[in-house]
Design a protein around this motif. Structure first.
Motif, PDB file in Angstrom:
ATOM      1  N   PRO A  85       0.835  -1.200   0.000  1.00 49.16           N
ATOM      2  CA  PRO A  85       0.000   0.000   0.000  1.00 49.16           C
ATOM      3  C   PRO A  85       0.871   1.252   0.000  1.00 49.16           C
ATOM      4  O   PRO A  85       2.032   1.211   0.431  1.00 49.16           O
ATOM      5  CB  PRO A  85      -0.797  -0.118   1.306  1.00 49.16           C
ATOM      6  N   PRO A  86       0.355   2.407  -0.472  1.00 44.82           N
ATOM      7  CA  PRO A  86       1.149   3.633  -0.559  1.00 44.82           C
ATOM      8  C   PRO A  86       1.828   4.037   0.741  1.00 44.82           C
ATOM      9  O   PRO A  86       2.985   4.448   0.730  1.00 44.82           O
ATOM     10  CB  PRO A  86       0.132   4.681  -1.015  1.00 44.82           C
ATOM     11  N   VAL A  87       1.107   3.915   1.867  1.00 41.82           N
ATOM     12  CA  VAL A  87       1.705   4.324   3.143  1.00 41.82           C
ATOM     13  C   VAL A  87       2.930   3.492   3.459  1.00 41.82           C
ATOM     14  O   VAL A  87       3.985   4.012   3.827  1.00 41.82           O
ATOM     15  CB  VAL A  87       0.677   4.220   4.296  1.00 41.82           C
ATOM     16  N   GLU A  88       2.816   2.176   3.297  1.00 40.96           N
ATOM     17  CA  GLU A  88       3.952   1.317   3.579  1.00 40.96           C
ATOM     18  C   GLU A  88       5.073   1.535   2.563  1.00 40.96           C
ATOM     19  O   GLU A  88       6.262   1.472   2.898  1.00 40.96           O
ATOM     20  CB  GLU A  88       3.515  -0.149   3.573  1.00 40.96           C
ATOM     21  N   ALA A  89       4.689   1.795   1.314  1.00 39.49           N
ATOM     22  CA  ALA A  89       5.701   2.060   0.283  1.00 39.49           C
ATOM     23  C   ALA A  89       6.501   3.312   0.626  1.00 39.49           C
ATOM     24  O   ALA A  89       7.730   3.355   0.442  1.00 39.49           O
ATOM     25  CB  ALA A  89       5.019   2.221  -1.075  1.00 39.49           C
ATOM     26  N   ILE A  90       5.826   4.338   1.123  1.00 39.73           N
ATOM     27  CA  ILE A  90       6.517   5.574   1.513  1.00 39.73           C
ATOM     28  C   ILE A  90       7.456   5.306   2.676  1.00 39.73           C
ATOM     29  O   ILE A  90       8.596   5.779   2.704  1.00 39.73           O
ATOM     30  CB  ILE A  90       5.493   6.669   1.873  1.00 39.73           C
ATOM     31  N   ARG A  91       6.975   4.545   3.654  1.00 42.48           N
ATOM     32  CA  ARG A  91       7.805   4.245   4.823  1.00 42.48           C
ATOM     33  C   ARG A  91       9.076   3.498   4.411  1.00 42.48           C
ATOM     34  O   ARG A  91      10.176   3.833   4.851  1.00 42.48           O
ATOM     35  CB  ARG A  91       7.003   3.414   5.825  1.00 42.48           C
ATOM     36  N   VAL A  92       8.930   2.505   3.554  1.00 42.48           N
ATOM     37  CA  VAL A  92      10.099   1.736   3.113  1.00 42.48           C
ATOM     38  C   VAL A  92      11.050   2.621   2.312  1.00 42.48           C
ATOM     39  O   VAL A  92      12.277   2.551   2.474  1.00 42.48           O
ATOM     40  CB  VAL A  92       9.658   0.517   2.279  1.00 42.48           C
ATOM     41  N   ALA A  93      10.489   3.467   1.444  1.00 43.34           N
ATOM     42  CA  ALA A  93      11.331   4.342   0.620  1.00 43.34           C
ATOM     43  C   ALA A  93      12.151   5.282   1.496  1.00 43.34           C
ATOM     44  O   ALA A  93      13.342   5.513   1.241  1.00 43.34           O
ATOM     45  CB  ALA A  93      10.453   5.145  -0.341  1.00 43.34           C
ATOM     46  N   ILE A  94      11.532   5.842   2.536  1.00 49.03           N
ATOM     47  CA  ILE A  94      12.264   6.751   3.437  1.00 49.03           C
ATOM     48  C   ILE A  94      13.357   5.992   4.180  1.00 49.03           C
ATOM     49  O   ILE A  94      14.502   6.458   4.277  1.00 49.03           O
ATOM     50  CB  ILE A  94      11.294   7.418   4.435  1.00 49.03           C
ATOM     51  N   LYS A  95      13.015   4.819   4.716  1.00 49.16           N
ATOM     52  CA  LYS A  95      13.986   4.071   5.528  1.00 49.16           C
ATOM     53  C   LYS A  95      15.151   3.551   4.688  1.00 49.16           C
ATOM     54  O   LYS A  95      16.308   3.626   5.105  1.00 49.16           O
ATOM     55  CB  LYS A  95      13.270   2.909   6.230  1.00 49.16           C
ATOM     56  N   ARG A  96      14.838   3.021   3.506  1.00 48.10           N
ATOM     57  CA  ARG A  96      15.888   2.388   2.704  1.00 48.10           C
ATOM     58  C   ARG A  96      16.757   3.404   1.958  1.00 48.10           C
ATOM     59  O   ARG A  96      17.926   3.123   1.676  1.00 48.10           O
ATOM     60  CB  ARG A  96      15.258   1.413   1.707  1.00 48.10           C
ATOM     61  N   THR A  97      16.204   4.547   1.609  1.00 46.87           N
ATOM     62  CA  THR A  97      17.015   5.553   0.894  1.00 46.87           C
ATOM     63  C   THR A  97      17.582   6.601   1.833  1.00 46.87           C
ATOM     64  O   THR A  97      18.488   7.352   1.450  1.00 46.87           O
ATOM     65  CB  THR A  97      16.179   6.272  -0.185  1.00 46.87           C
ATOM     66  N   GLY A  98      17.064   6.672   3.067  1.00 48.68           N
ATOM     67  CA  GLY A  98      17.474   7.735   3.979  1.00 48.68           C
ATOM     68  C   GLY A  98      18.964   7.809   4.211  1.00 48.68           C
ATOM     69  O   GLY A  98      19.598   8.852   4.006  1.00 48.68           O
ATOM     70  N   GLY A  99      19.557   6.680   4.614  1.00 48.56           N
ATOM     71  CA  GLY A  99      20.978   6.698   4.935  1.00 48.56           C
ATOM     72  C   GLY A  99      21.858   6.953   3.737  1.00 48.56           C
ATOM     73  O   GLY A  99      22.742   7.814   3.769  1.00 48.56           O
ATOM     74  N   VAL A 100      21.602   6.227   2.639  1.00 44.78           N
ATOM     75  CA  VAL A 100      22.481   6.355   1.479  1.00 44.78           C
ATOM     76  C   VAL A 100      22.341   7.716   0.813  1.00 44.78           C
ATOM     77  O   VAL A 100      23.336   8.338   0.413  1.00 44.78           O
ATOM     78  CB  VAL A 100      22.216   5.219   0.466  1.00 44.78           C
ATOM     79  N   VAL A 101      21.099   8.220   0.677  1.00 45.83           N
ATOM     80  CA  VAL A 101      20.910   9.506   0.019  1.00 45.83           C
ATOM     81  C   VAL A 101      21.448  10.640   0.884  1.00 45.83           C
ATOM     82  O   VAL A 101      22.034  11.604   0.373  1.00 45.83           O
ATOM     83  CB  VAL A 101      19.424   9.736  -0.326  1.00 45.83           C
ATOM     84  N   SER A 102      21.269  10.544   2.188  1.00 44.31           N
ATOM     85  CA  SER A 102      21.815  11.579   3.074  1.00 44.31           C
ATOM     86  C   SER A 102      23.337  11.587   3.024  1.00 44.31           C
ATOM     87  O   SER A 102      23.969  12.647   3.029  1.00 44.31           O
ATOM     88  CB  SER A 102      21.333  11.349   4.508  1.00 44.31           C
ATOM     89  N   SER A 103      23.927  10.399   2.972  1.00 40.58           N
ATOM     90  CA  SER A 103      25.390  10.320   2.844  1.00 40.58           C
ATOM     91  C   SER A 103      25.847  10.912   1.514  1.00 40.58           C
ATOM     92  O   SER A 103      26.825  11.663   1.454  1.00 40.58           O
ATOM     93  CB  SER A 103      25.838   8.857   2.941  1.00 40.58           C
ATOM     94  N   ALA A 104      25.103  10.572   0.453  1.00 38.86           N
ATOM     95  CA  ALA A 104      25.446  11.112  -0.864  1.00 38.86           C
ATOM     96  C   ALA A 104      25.314  12.632  -0.875  1.00 38.86           C
ATOM     97  O   ALA A 104      26.177  13.339  -1.407  1.00 38.86           O
ATOM     98  CB  ALA A 104      24.534  10.495  -1.927  1.00 38.86           C
ATOM     99  N   GLY A 105      24.234  13.149  -0.291  1.00 46.41           N
ATOM    100  CA  GLY A 105      24.042  14.595  -0.244  1.00 46.41           C
ATOM    101  C   GLY A 105      25.109  15.284   0.572  1.00 46.41           C
ATOM    102  O   GLY A 105      25.572  16.375   0.223  1.00 46.41           O
ATOM    103  N   LEU A 106      25.500  14.664   1.670  1.00 43.58           N
ATOM    104  CA  LEU A 106      26.548  15.246   2.510  1.00 43.58           C
ATOM    105  C   LEU A 106      27.861  15.346   1.747  1.00 43.58           C
ATOM    106  O   LEU A 106      28.565  16.361   1.815  1.00 43.58           O
ATOM    107  CB  LEU A 106      26.723  14.388   3.765  1.00 43.58           C
ATOM    108  N   ILE A 107      28.195  14.299   0.998  1.00 43.89           N
ATOM    109  CA  ILE A 107      29.434  14.321   0.209  1.00 43.89           C
ATOM    110  C   ILE A 107      29.348  15.369  -0.895  1.00 43.89           C
ATOM    111  O   ILE A 107      30.288  16.143  -1.115  1.00 43.89           O
ATOM    112  CB  ILE A 107      29.712  12.926  -0.382  1.00 43.89           C
ATOM    113  N   LEU A 108      28.216  15.397  -1.601  1.00 43.98           N
ATOM    114  CA  LEU A 108      28.063  16.363  -2.693  1.00 43.98           C
ATOM    115  C   LEU A 108      28.135  17.793  -2.167  1.00 43.98           C
ATOM    116  O   LEU A 108      28.791  18.654  -2.765  1.00 43.98           O
ATOM    117  CB  LEU A 108      26.734  16.123  -3.407  1.00 43.98           C
ATOM    118  N   ALA A 109      27.486  18.055  -1.034  1.00 44.20           N
ATOM    119  CA  ALA A 109      27.535  19.396  -0.437  1.00 44.20           C
ATOM    120  C   ALA A 109      28.956  19.742  -0.007  1.00 44.20           C
ATOM    121  O   ALA A 109      29.419  20.875  -0.191  1.00 44.20           O
ATOM    122  CB  ALA A 109      26.582  19.468   0.755  1.00 44.20           C
TER     123      ALA A 109
END
Length: 716
Positions: A624-648
């Motif tokens: 369902p959309p709610v669970e899909a959003i939760r998984v997307a935030i949890k699974r991309t949170g660490g890697v995307v934040s790390s990527a953004g930190l490096i790019l910044a």
């Protein structure tokens, strides 16, 4: 790696093909450039680049000033004068050229050509005009200016002497740009390495992305040098500096995304090769979409008429395209070649477990899915407050004031402005072309008289110049304003109209009027940039929306995702303006910086939207959309934040450069990327998707919620 080695052997050195001159000019079709070409054809003796030596005696000692001017003039007029010095114009020797050049008036193309105006009203300061021959882009020209400076300093004695003018400015510009290249590269490498070690906790895993970036950078530089040498496009020092940080940022981003999905795949698949195949299938579409967005956004700059913007895109697009190829080939291949040793000392199992997302991202997911309306309201309010900084927005067109180190050209400009008035730094040239000989008419004197009475004009050179056929009249007009100020730029249009009207009243047959010089060129640059921004903004937003639509299979999602990018840009520019102009006291935002910020922030910021929304789309196929959003935030949170930190962090390294434009651009990109990484992407975007529910990817059909989770029950 073989390709990088082969290209390095056949390509010229990148420095040898850099062109920093054309980037600071308006389009060839601009009136000021037509004036420049007319000057070169009608007054071929004035095509040299002028250096202006400003001399001031100690404590206003007029005698010391006069003696210093005499010594400098003699040294530059004798047989041992520096190479490329074509003449000398000073109060000690008005039109004083070397003996072999006496027959030619040696005045500069856009500065005073006689002793008039060379001595300040109080007599304490004097100017010496020295036309320098050769191409300003060549090392021999800059060497000649350095020798000229040595001569001026030595002969000045107790007096102060500074070399400015176009020749001095271009020499200082190359010197300032060249100072930080090695520091920029070293600082970027060390910073990225430290962050990668903190993220991976494995030395080899941290080194592999840097190796991949090094290969991509070498291939990009050599290919770029070959293409620039062939005349395909121009590369400036600024573009080369930005390429360095862009490749490190984007390259490590792609490495983080690939390795994160590889570690996640290893949880379910013990065979490394099959796990890598699973990972690459999962991230392939995302990485291609990211790279395509950046490449197409860079190519969008080709719609610009301004040479500075047109020349900016192709080289950077080439670099990102090469980096994408390296990401799909070199990075997974090296990970597999080194096997399980890349996870040492923590081991494969711990590395894989870290891909599940930390506690903080579980809490963020709870917040976003629980109270999306409050999250959207709070984030939008913060962005609007940040955008208020645009109240102090203004642009600066004074290139010399952008040096963040002391230079002779800047000091010389300050001395000229203080002693002679601000307009004497860069006089304006009014050219009038007629079908008849103007030398026997009183019309030139009448035109000069009319212009001298015009508001905003400090003086008009009393000695008009005529071309060899007498049909072209050249008048030097000094404005009473800073020649790079908005007021001076606004005065060029009325000055052109007034000169045309005065020529017609004076009886000049079929007059054609052009205005040239630094102020006229800068006015044309400003008007061209204003036009370019409209086209660039529209095209980049269309490109981003189209790629998002293709990637997500949605019509609605690109609308609100592009809206968040625009909000991020406005907030970033507001904070940048407040910090650099209001707090640090810069003259204004560099005239091209706003365009650079928009293109890069939108092109790179959409990456994080792509990462989270593509994962949301994948999860929404089975959840369902709610669970899909939760998984997307949890699974991309660490890697995307790390990527953004490096790019910044990589863009923040640009703040170490002694150039205002690079400092402002580096600050804006670092702040904007952090804003996208930690506010827009994990809070605003998923909150909007949560609020829209199963219509978030309309018209794509998603599985409807069959039961509310406890966290989401309050908003169902």
């Amino acid at each position: 790696m073989v390709l990088a080695g082969v290209l390095a052997q056949i390509a010229p050195d990148l420095k040898s093909v850099e062109d920093n001159a054309s980037a600071n000019l308006p389009p060839a079709t601009a009136d000021s450039m037509r004036a420049r070409e007319l000057t070169r054809s009608a007054f071929p003796e004035q095509t040299a680049t002028p250096a202006i030596i400003v001399v001031r005696g100690p404590d206003g000692d007029r005698t010391a000033t006069e003696q210093a001017v005499q010594r400098i003039t003699a040294a530059l007029s004798g047989p041992d004068r520096p190479k490329n010095v074509l003449g000398v114009i000073s109060s000690a020797r008005a039109a004083g050229a070397p003996a072999e050049a006496e027959s030619q008036p040696s005045g500069p193309p856009s500065d005073a050509g006689s002793s008039q105006g060379l001595v300040s009203p109080d007599g304490h300061t004097q100017m010496i005009i020295v036309p320098v021959g050769g191409d300003p882009s060549e090392t021999s020209f800059r060497d000649a200016v350095d020798v000229l400076r040595d001569v001026a300093t030595t002969q000045a004695g107790a007096a102060e002497a500074a070399v400015t003018g176009p020749a001095g400015i271009v020499t200082d510009a190359v010197s300032v740009f060249g100072r930080g290249d090695k520091i920029l590269l070293l600082a970027t490498v060390l910073l990225v390495l430290v962050i990668l070690l903190a993220i991976y906790r494995s030395p080899l895993m941290a080194l592999l992305p840097l190796l991949a970036v090094g290969v991509a950078m070498r291939v990009s530089e050599t290919l770029g040098a070959l293409m620039a040498d062939a005349g395909w496009f121009d590369i400036s020092s600024q573009t080369a500096s930005i390429m360095t940080v862009l490749l490190f940022g984007v390259g490590t981003d792609y490495a983080l995304v690939i390795t994160a999905r590889y570690r996640e795949a290893l949880l379910d698949e013990s065979d490394r090769y099959r796990a890598m195949q699973t990972a690459m299938r999962a991230v392939g579409e995302t990485v291609w979409a990211s790279a395509s967005t950046i490449v197409l956004a860079m190519f969008a700059l080709l719609v610009a008429a301004s040479p500075a913007l047109r020349g900016f895109g192709p080289y950077l697009a080439l670099g990102v395209a090469v980096m994408a190829v390296v990401a799909f080939t070199f990075i997974p291949a090296t990970l597999l070649i080194f096997g399980r040793s890349v996870f040492w000392p923590g081991g494969l199992r711990k590395a894989a477990e870290r891909s599940q997302g930390g506690r903080v991202w579980h809490r963020v997911a709870d917040l976003v899915t629980g109270v999306p309306v409050k999250v959207i309201g709070a984030v939008v309010a913060i962005l609007v407050v940040m955008g208020v900084g645009l109240v102090g927005y203004q642009e600066s067109f004074n290139f010399v004031s952008g040096f963040r180190v002391d230079t002779q050209s800047a000091r010389g400009q300050a001395l000229v402005a203080e002693a002679f008035g601000p307009g004497e730094i860069a006089p304006t040239t009014v050219l009038i072309r007629s079908d008849t000989d103007l030398r026997t008419s009183d019309a030139p004197a009448r035109v000069a008289g009319s212009l001298s009475e015009l508001g905003g004009v400090a003086r008009v050179d009393a000695r008009p110049r005529f071309s060899g056929d007498g049909r072209t009249l050249s008048l030097q007009v000094v404005l009473d304003k800073d020649p790079y100020s908005s007021e001076a730029l606004d005065a060029i249009g009325p000055l052109r109209s007034a000169a045309q009207a005065a020529a017609e009243r004076a009886g000049i047959h079929a007059p054609r009027t052009l205005v040239g010089g630094e102020t006229a060129q800068t006015a044309d640059i400003r008007s061209t940039l204003d036009r370019d921004m409209i086209y660039i903004i529209a095209l980049v937003l269309v490109i981003v929306a189209a790629i998002l639509a293709l990637l997500l299979g949605s019509v609605l999602a690109p609308v609100y995702l592009v809206g968040t990018l625009v909000l991020s840009f406005v907030a970033t520019l507001g904070v940048t303006t407040f910090f650099t102009v209001t707090v640090l006291g810069d003259d204004g935002i560099g005239n091209r910086v706003t365009a650079y910020i928009f293109v890069f922030l939108v092109a790179l910021g959409v990456d994080y939207n792509i990462f989270i929304m593509s994962r949301f789309k994948q999860e929404a196929r089975t959840s369902p959309p709610v669970e899909a959003i939760r998984v997307a935030i949890k699974r991309t949170g660490g890697v995307v934040s790390s990527a953004g930190l490096i790019l910044a962090a990589t863009f923040a390294v640009l703040m170490t450069q002694p150039i205002r434009e690079l400092f402002q651009f580096g600050f804006a990109m670092a702040f904007g990327i952090l804003l996208d990484t930690f506010v827009i992407r994990p809070l605003l975007v998923p909150a909007i998707a949560r609020l829209l529910g199963d219509k978030a990817l309309w018209p794509m059909r998603m599985r409807r919620d069959t039961a509310a989770t406890p966290v989401a029950a309050g908003v169902r």
